[in-house]
Design a protein around this motif. Structure first.
Motif, PDB file in Angstrom:
ATOM      1  N   LEU A   4      38.271  22.144  42.537  1.00  0.00           N
ATOM      2  CA  LEU A   4      37.097  22.460  43.354  1.00  0.00           C
ATOM      3  C   LEU A   4      35.850  22.621  42.496  1.00  0.00           C
ATOM      4  CD1 LEU A   4      36.326  23.093  46.348  1.00  0.00           C
ATOM      5  CD2 LEU A   4      36.544  25.503  45.737  1.00  0.00           C
TER       6      LEU A   4
ATOM      7  N   GLU B 197      34.401  19.252  41.697  1.00  0.00           N
ATOM      8  CA  GLU B 197      33.812  18.652  42.889  1.00  0.00           C
ATOM      9  C   GLU B 197      32.440  19.251  43.194  1.00  0.00           C
ATOM     10  OE1 GLU B 197      35.412  17.388  47.348  1.00  0.00           O
ATOM     11  OE2 GLU B 197      36.458  18.922  46.188  1.00  0.00           O
TER      12      GLU B 197
ATOM     13  N   THR C 238      37.478  27.149  39.600  1.00  0.00           N
ATOM     14  CA  THR C 238      36.631  27.629  40.683  1.00  0.00           C
ATOM     15  C   THR C 238      35.754  28.741  40.135  1.00  0.00           C
ATOM     16  OG1 THR C 238      36.579  28.313  43.021  1.00  0.00           O
ATOM     17  CG2 THR C 238      38.174  29.427  41.601  1.00  0.00           C
TER      18      THR C 238
ATOM     19  N   THR D 106      41.578  25.060  50.711  1.00  0.00           N
ATOM     20  CA  THR D 106      42.270  24.395  49.621  1.00  0.00           C
ATOM     21  C   THR D 106      43.600  25.100  49.356  1.00  0.00           C
ATOM     22  OG1 THR D 106      41.174  25.791  47.979  1.00  0.00           O
ATOM     23  CG2 THR D 106      40.085  23.724  48.547  1.00  0.00           C
TER      24      THR D 106
ATOM     25  N   GLY E  80      38.948  28.600  48.501  1.00  0.00           N
ATOM     26  CA  GLY E  80      37.886  27.674  48.869  1.00  0.00           C
ATOM     27  C   GLY E  80      38.269  26.861  50.078  1.00  0.00           C
TER      28      GLY E  80
ATOM     29  N   ARG F 185      36.955  22.982  52.230  1.00  0.00           N
ATOM     30  CA  ARG F 185      36.068  21.834  52.399  1.00  0.00           C
ATOM     31  C   ARG F 185      35.746  21.687  53.881  1.00  0.00           C
ATOM     32  NH1 ARG F 185      39.933  20.554  48.578  1.00  0.00           N
ATOM     33  NH2 ARG F 185      39.113  20.004  46.516  1.00  0.00           N
TER      34      ARG F 185
ATOM     35  N   ALA G  80      31.706  21.508  50.119  1.00  0.00           N
ATOM     36  CA  ALA G  80      32.806  22.204  49.444  1.00  0.00           C
ATOM     37  C   ALA G  80      32.288  23.544  48.957  1.00  0.00           C
ATOM     38  CB  ALA G  80      33.344  21.387  48.279  1.00  0.00           C
TER      39      ALA G  80
ATOM     40  N   GLY H 143      33.638  27.423  47.093  1.00  0.00           N
ATOM     41  CA  GLY H 143      34.577  28.430  46.610  1.00  0.00           C
ATOM     42  C   GLY H 143      34.072  29.800  47.010  1.00  0.00           C
TER      43      GLY H 143
END
Length: 355
Positions: free
Chosen positions: A90, A93, A167, A263, A281, A283, A324, A326
């Motif tokens: 994450l 990303e 993260t 996630t 997290g 998405r 996305a 966290g």
């Protein structure tokens, strides 16, 4: 560009063109990227007895962090090239998306933020499980906020010799976070995904949060999400602003459907009050669809990056926006009337597509 900062879930406005499309200007997007710092002043007890045969030591963690900060500076001045050397999952990303938004905005590197009060907390893990630790630190420009980075060992090669930030989060200014409960050997106990000693297991906290922000109906306060989580800016306020977008700015011509998927990765450590700090997290995908014949076209005019990623384009059939994030939640010990509270995040807009 800076460390992860408080950034509530996107609730920005749209413009609807009932005739000719008007020009839309872009606005600066926040760069929420971990920055380099020195590990000088780190305070954490030196482990005297390893939790397992291959237990991580404080010296190991400090070395990984020093490598991270050195590599980060190089990547920062290269505008994000090489992020895979220090981030994974994450974190990779989100940080890639942050740099992309910054480049679209015309950002140029200046000087990375610096940090003080750097603390290391080593997670006690079972033999055979990946080793990980938390770095807590304070941005010198935001003395009242506390950011966290989760480092985990993997099979990756190069860069940090297998260690990556997976993260992170920044707690909102003024948040009084509970201290980690460290044992005499310097380690903090991890929290299992299905523990029954907290008001809700970490997995349930993540699912409840995703459920809350994705459901724009006027649901009852008795729903599972509201039983688990406190109503605040990350939950109730985020939904309220999204309802405003749907009900007023979309003018009944378009509708938005939200999917939020947690996630698999969840990280939790026990705190001195019997609860835990938990990182998770999810998405999100926001899908905008016209619901009346002859609906006007839409375009994003907000400051959350959607306008930059869409290039100011107008859409007439469908739009999908991916995010996305966290999160950090304070999860108290089990007890009547108690609820978990989301206190920090690290968020970015990933993609806008449509026609």
């Amino acid at each position: 560009m800076s460390t992860p900062r408080l950034h509530l879930l996107p609730t920005a406005a749209l413009s609807i063109a009932l005739g000719m499309a008007a020009a839309c200007g872009s606005s600066p997007t926040s760069g929420v990227i971990p920055s380099a710092t020195s590990s000088t002043g780190a305070r954490a007890p030196t482990p005297s007895a390893p939790a397992t045969k291959s237990a991580l030591t404080l010296r190991d963690a400090q070395q990984v962090y020093r490598q991270y900060t050195r590599l980060y500076r190089t990547i920062y001045y290269a505008k994000g090239r090489g992020l895979e050397q220090i981030h994974a999952g994450l974190a990779l990303e989100v940080s890639r998306a942050d740099y992309r938004l910054a480049r679209l905005e015309g950002w140029q590197p200046t000087t990375p933020s610096r940090f003080t009060a750097v603390e290391f907390t080593l997670a006690r893990v079972l033999a055979g499980q990946p080793r990980w630790f938390v770095v807590s630190r304070t941005d010198t420009s935001q003395a009242t906020s506390r950011s966290h980075l989760i480092f985990m060992e993997s099979s990756a090669t190069g860069g940090l010799a297998g260690w990556r930030v997976v993260t992170g989060s920044t707690a909102a200014d003024g948040q009084d976070l509970p201290r980690f409960a460290r044992s005499p050997d310097g380690y903090a106990d991890t929290v299992s995904r299905d523990t029954h000693t907290l008001v809700a297991p970490p997995d349930r906290v993540a699912r409840a949060h995703a459920q809350w922000v994705a459901d724009l109906r006027d649901t009852s306060d008795a729903s599972d999400a509201r039983k688990v989580l406190t109503a605040n800016g990350y939950t109730a306020e985020a939904v309220r602003k999204r309802r405003i977008e749907r009900d007023t700015r979309l003018q009944g011509q378009w509708d938005v459907q939200i999917q939020a998927r947690p996630t698999k990765a969840v990280y939790g450590l026990r705190t001195v009050n019997g609860g835990a700090l938990v990182w998770y997290g999810f998405r999100e995908t926001h899908t905008y669809l016209p619901v009346v014949e002859g609906a006007g076209r839409i375009s994003f005019t907000s400051q959350d990056g959607r306008h930059l990623l869409s290039g100011g384009r107008w859409y007439s059939r469908v739009v999908k926006v991916r995010f996305a994030t966290g999160f950090l939640a304070v999860v108290p010990a089990a007890g009547a009337g108690r609820r978990a509270t989301v206190v920090g995040d690290w968020h970015s807009t990933l993609e806008v597509s449509g026609q």
